[in-house]
Design an enzyme around this catalytic site. Structure first.
Site, PDB file in Angstrom:
ATOM      1  N   GLY A 164       0.800  -1.233   0.000  1.00 40.87           N
ATOM      2  CA  GLY A 164       0.000   0.000   0.000  1.00 40.87           C
ATOM      3  C   GLY A 164       0.828   1.276   0.000  1.00 40.87           C
ATOM      4  O   GLY A 164       1.882   1.381  -0.647  1.00 40.87           O
ATOM      5  N   ILE A 165       0.342   2.262   0.746  1.00 43.07           N
ATOM      6  CA  ILE A 165       0.971   3.589   0.774  1.00 43.07           C
ATOM      7  C   ILE A 165       2.391   3.501   1.353  1.00 43.07           C
ATOM      8  O   ILE A 165       3.326   4.127   0.825  1.00 43.07           O
ATOM      9  CB  ILE A 165       0.099   4.564   1.603  1.00 43.07           C
ATOM     10  N   ASP A 208       6.741  -4.243   9.271  1.00 45.50           N
ATOM     11  CA  ASP A 208       5.353  -4.678   9.075  1.00 45.50           C
ATOM     12  C   ASP A 208       5.152  -5.969   9.849  1.00 45.50           C
ATOM     13  O   ASP A 208       6.102  -6.523  10.398  1.00 45.50           O
ATOM     14  CB  ASP A 208       5.025  -4.842   7.582  1.00 45.50           C
ATOM     15  N   ASP A 264       5.212  -5.729  15.367  1.00 40.63           N
ATOM     16  CA  ASP A 264       3.802  -5.489  15.684  1.00 40.63           C
ATOM     17  C   ASP A 264       3.749  -4.197  16.493  1.00 40.63           C
ATOM     18  O   ASP A 264       4.205  -4.159  17.647  1.00 40.63           O
ATOM     19  CB  ASP A 264       3.245  -6.672  16.496  1.00 40.63           C
ATOM     20  N   VAL A 265       3.197  -3.136  15.909  1.00 38.11           N
ATOM     21  CA  VAL A 265       3.257  -1.833  16.584  1.00 38.11           C
ATOM     22  C   VAL A 265       2.401  -1.774  17.850  1.00 38.11           C
ATOM     23  O   VAL A 265       2.517  -0.831  18.631  1.00 38.11           O
ATOM     24  CB  VAL A 265       2.876  -0.655  15.640  1.00 38.11           C
ATOM     25  N   ASN A 290       2.811   4.796   9.850  1.00 31.18           N
ATOM     26  CA  ASN A 290       1.775   4.543   8.843  1.00 31.18           C
ATOM     27  C   ASN A 290       0.880   3.335   9.138  1.00 31.18           C
ATOM     28  O   ASN A 290      -0.218   3.231   8.622  1.00 31.18           O
ATOM     29  CB  ASN A 290       2.539   4.346   7.515  1.00 31.18           C
ATOM     30  N   TYR A 331     -13.037   3.952  13.441  1.00 28.64           N
ATOM     31  CA  TYR A 331     -11.898   4.321  12.583  1.00 28.64           C
ATOM     32  C   TYR A 331     -11.778   5.844  12.511  1.00 28.64           C
ATOM     33  O   TYR A 331     -10.679   6.394  12.635  1.00 28.64           O
ATOM     34  CB  TYR A 331     -12.073   3.709  11.189  1.00 28.64           C
ATOM     35  N   LYS A 339      -8.513   8.237  13.741  1.00 25.96           N
ATOM     36  CA  LYS A 339      -7.766   9.161  12.878  1.00 25.96           C
ATOM     37  C   LYS A 339      -7.849  10.605  13.393  1.00 25.96           C
ATOM     38  O   LYS A 339      -6.925  11.396  13.196  1.00 25.96           O
ATOM     39  CB  LYS A 339      -8.244   9.029  11.428  1.00 25.96           C
TER      40      LYS A 339
HETATM   41  N1  NAD Z   1      -6.086   3.701   1.439  1.00 26.01           N
HETATM   42  C1  NAD Z   1      -6.800   4.776   1.784  1.00 26.01           C
HETATM   43  O1  NAD Z   1      -7.777   5.155   1.093  1.00 26.01           O
HETATM   44  C2  NAD Z   1      -6.432   5.563   3.016  1.00 26.01           C
HETATM   45  C3  NAD Z   1      -7.125   6.752   3.241  1.00 26.01           C
HETATM   46  C4  NAD Z   1      -6.815   7.508   4.347  1.00 26.01           C
HETATM   47  C5  NAD Z   1      -5.819   7.102   5.214  1.00 26.01           C
HETATM   48  N2  NAD Z   1      -5.181   5.936   4.979  1.00 26.01           N
HETATM   49  C6  NAD Z   1      -4.145   5.552   5.951  1.00 26.01           C
HETATM   50  O2  NAD Z   1      -2.918   5.353   5.262  1.00 26.01           O
HETATM   51  C7  NAD Z   1      -2.139   4.365   5.934  1.00 26.01           C
HETATM   52  C8  NAD Z   1      -1.758   3.255   4.956  1.00 26.01           C
HETATM   53  O3  NAD Z   1      -2.953   2.677   4.460  1.00 26.01           O
HETATM   54  P1  NAD Z   1      -3.000   1.666   3.239  1.00 26.01           P
HETATM   55  O4  NAD Z   1      -4.220   1.994   2.477  1.00 26.01           O
HETATM   56  O5  NAD Z   1      -1.683   1.594   2.570  1.00 26.01           O
HETATM   57  O6  NAD Z   1      -3.321   0.333   4.053  1.00 26.01           O
HETATM   58  P2  NAD Z   1      -2.774  -1.144   3.900  1.00 26.01           P
HETATM   59  O7  NAD Z   1      -3.746  -2.016   4.642  1.00 26.01           O
HETATM   60  O8  NAD Z   1      -2.503  -1.441   2.483  1.00 26.01           O
HETATM   61  O9  NAD Z   1      -1.405  -1.040   4.705  1.00 26.01           O
HETATM   62  C9  NAD Z   1      -1.388  -0.980   6.114  1.00 26.01           C
HETATM   63  C10 NAD Z   1      -0.236  -1.831   6.592  1.00 26.01           C
HETATM   64  O10 NAD Z   1      -0.201  -1.798   8.027  1.00 26.01           O
HETATM   65  C11 NAD Z   1       0.181  -3.075   8.468  1.00 26.01           C
HETATM   66  N3  NAD Z   1      -0.234  -3.309   9.856  1.00 26.01           N
HETATM   67  C12 NAD Z   1      -1.471  -3.535  10.337  1.00 26.01           C
HETATM   68  N4  NAD Z   1      -1.428  -3.775  11.649  1.00 26.01           N
HETATM   69  C13 NAD Z   1      -0.122  -3.682  12.019  1.00 26.01           C
HETATM   70  C14 NAD Z   1       0.567  -3.841  13.250  1.00 26.01           C
HETATM   71  N5  NAD Z   1      -0.086  -4.147  14.380  1.00 26.01           N
HETATM   72  N6  NAD Z   1       1.902  -3.676  13.263  1.00 26.01           N
HETATM   73  C15 NAD Z   1       2.579  -3.380  12.122  1.00 26.01           C
HETATM   74  N7  NAD Z   1       1.986  -3.224  10.917  1.00 26.01           N
HETATM   75  C16 NAD Z   1       0.637  -3.388  10.882  1.00 26.01           C
HETATM   76  C17 NAD Z   1      -0.503  -4.047   7.506  1.00 26.01           C
HETATM   77  O11 NAD Z   1       0.107  -5.323   7.535  1.00 26.01           O
HETATM   78  C18 NAD Z   1      -0.367  -3.312   6.184  1.00 26.01           C
HETATM   79  O12 NAD Z   1       0.794  -3.689   5.464  1.00 26.01           O
HETATM   80  C19 NAD Z   1      -2.991   3.897   7.108  1.00 26.01           C
HETATM   81  O13 NAD Z   1      -2.636   4.638   8.250  1.00 26.01           O
HETATM   82  C20 NAD Z   1      -4.397   4.250   6.674  1.00 26.01           C
HETATM   83  O14 NAD Z   1      -5.284   4.396   7.765  1.00 26.01           O
HETATM   84  C21 NAD Z   1      -5.453   5.151   3.898  1.00 26.01           C
END
Ligand code: NAD
Length: 263
Positions: free
Chosen positions: A20-21, A40, A66-67, A93, A159, A163
């Site tokens: 992801g991001i 991760d 694990d955060v 993130n 959620y 945030k």
């Molecule tokens: N995708 C969107 O539309 C969007 C919009 C607004 C905000 N965000 C925020 O952007 C950030 C990235 O989102 P994304 O869309 O890439 O999500 P994603 O689910 O693709 O990535 C999130 C990552 O966090 C990891 N993760 C989850 N629990 C964890 C833990 N306990 N310890 C360590 N890692 C852990 C997951 O394994 C995953 O790789 C997040 O904070 C999300 O809330 C995303």
């Protein structure tokens, strides 16, 4: 002409960056000359991270973390520092998404979302800030917020609340760290096409009676720029906030959302 890299020799930790991001930002930071510690949940790096490691063998490590577990975060920061020295940038993130109608949302959902998105975010930030202060590093932290933190949503209360907490902790930490020359900002994406959105779409389909994929199309059309964002489109803001180009910016939450939120 030598190419200019904006994060040359900086050491960045990126949590939740297996996909992801986070993955897109890790790739962008590496391209800008940073040394990156990617953290991760999975015990082994994802295929995408392994590919990046083959391109950047000397400047990228992966640490399973694990955060929600302070000991795991402490170990990760220790490993990161042993590999690349003091941490200059934290891209904070990692997060999870879940939703349910308000009267059906339960304590387990609340606990899981707040454990990862708030507790994990805060204590990872605290651990890195403590190191920056003790080592005199004038570093930067970027917390991942969301447009969901700006405004409640009937089906997404927990959620959204997590945030909003990220935005608030960003402001408090920025004020606490300003005397040390450390900047703390957040990014609030709108809707970004990542693995998380597969899950979000399925949940909206269940609760709003939509067909799979319908919600994704609808949220894309509703964005003033007319589409969902791509993970790479968050990377520009993440580089800017990590670099000296943003040296006079702290305590801010930057909307990167195609125009969804105006503030
Ligand atoms: N995708 C969107 O539309 C969007 C919009 C607004 C905000 N965000 C925020 O952007 C950030 C990235 O989102 P994304 O869309 O890439 O999500 P994603 O689910 O693709 O990535 C999130 C990552 O966090 C990891 N993760 C989850 N629990 C964890 C833990 N306990 N310890 C360590 N890692 C852990 C997951 O394994 C995953 O790789 C997040 O904070 C999300 O809330 C995303």
């Amino acid at each position: 002409m030598a190419s200019v890299t904006r994060l040359q020799d900086k050491h960045a930790i990126l949590t939740g960056a297996g996909g992801g991001i986070g993955l897109a930002v890790a790739a962008a930071y590496l391209n800008e000359g940073a040394r990156c510690t990617v953290a991760d949940l999975s015990p082994e790096p994802s295929a995408e991270i392994r590919l990046l490691m083959s391109r950047y063998p000397a400047t990228l490590i992966y640490v399973a973390t694990d955060v929600t577990q302070s000991a795991s975060v402490a170990q990760m920061v220790e490993r990161a520092s042993q590999a690349f020295g003091p941490v200059d940038v934290l891209f904070n993130n990692a997060a999870v998404f879940d939703m349910a109608p308000l009267l059906e949302s339960d304590e387990a959902m609340y606990q899981r979302l707040f454990d990862v998105n708030v507790k994990g975010m805060f204590f990872t930030m605290q651990k890195v800030l403590a190191q920056m202060v003790s080592q005199g590093t004038r570093g930067t932290v970027i917390n991942m917020a969301s447009q969901a933190g700006r405004r409640g949503e009937a089906l997404v209360s927990h959620y959204c609340a997590t945030k909003a907490a990220v935005i608030s902790y960003t402001q408090s930490a920025a004020l606490a760290m300003a005397p040390s020359g450390i900047r703390v900002n957040a990014i609030a994406p709108g809707v970004v096409d990542t693995p998380m959105w597969g899950h979000v779409d399925a949940l909206f389909a269940r609760y709003e009676g939509l067909k799979p994929g319908e919600k994704k199309v609808a949220v894309g059309h509703a964005v003033p720029l007319g589409r969902m964002g791509h993970p790479d489109e968050i990377a520009g803001a993440a580089i800017f906030l990590a670099s000296t180009e943003s040296a006079y910016i702290t305590a801010q939450t930057l909307n990167v959302d195609g125009g969804n939120v105006m503030s």
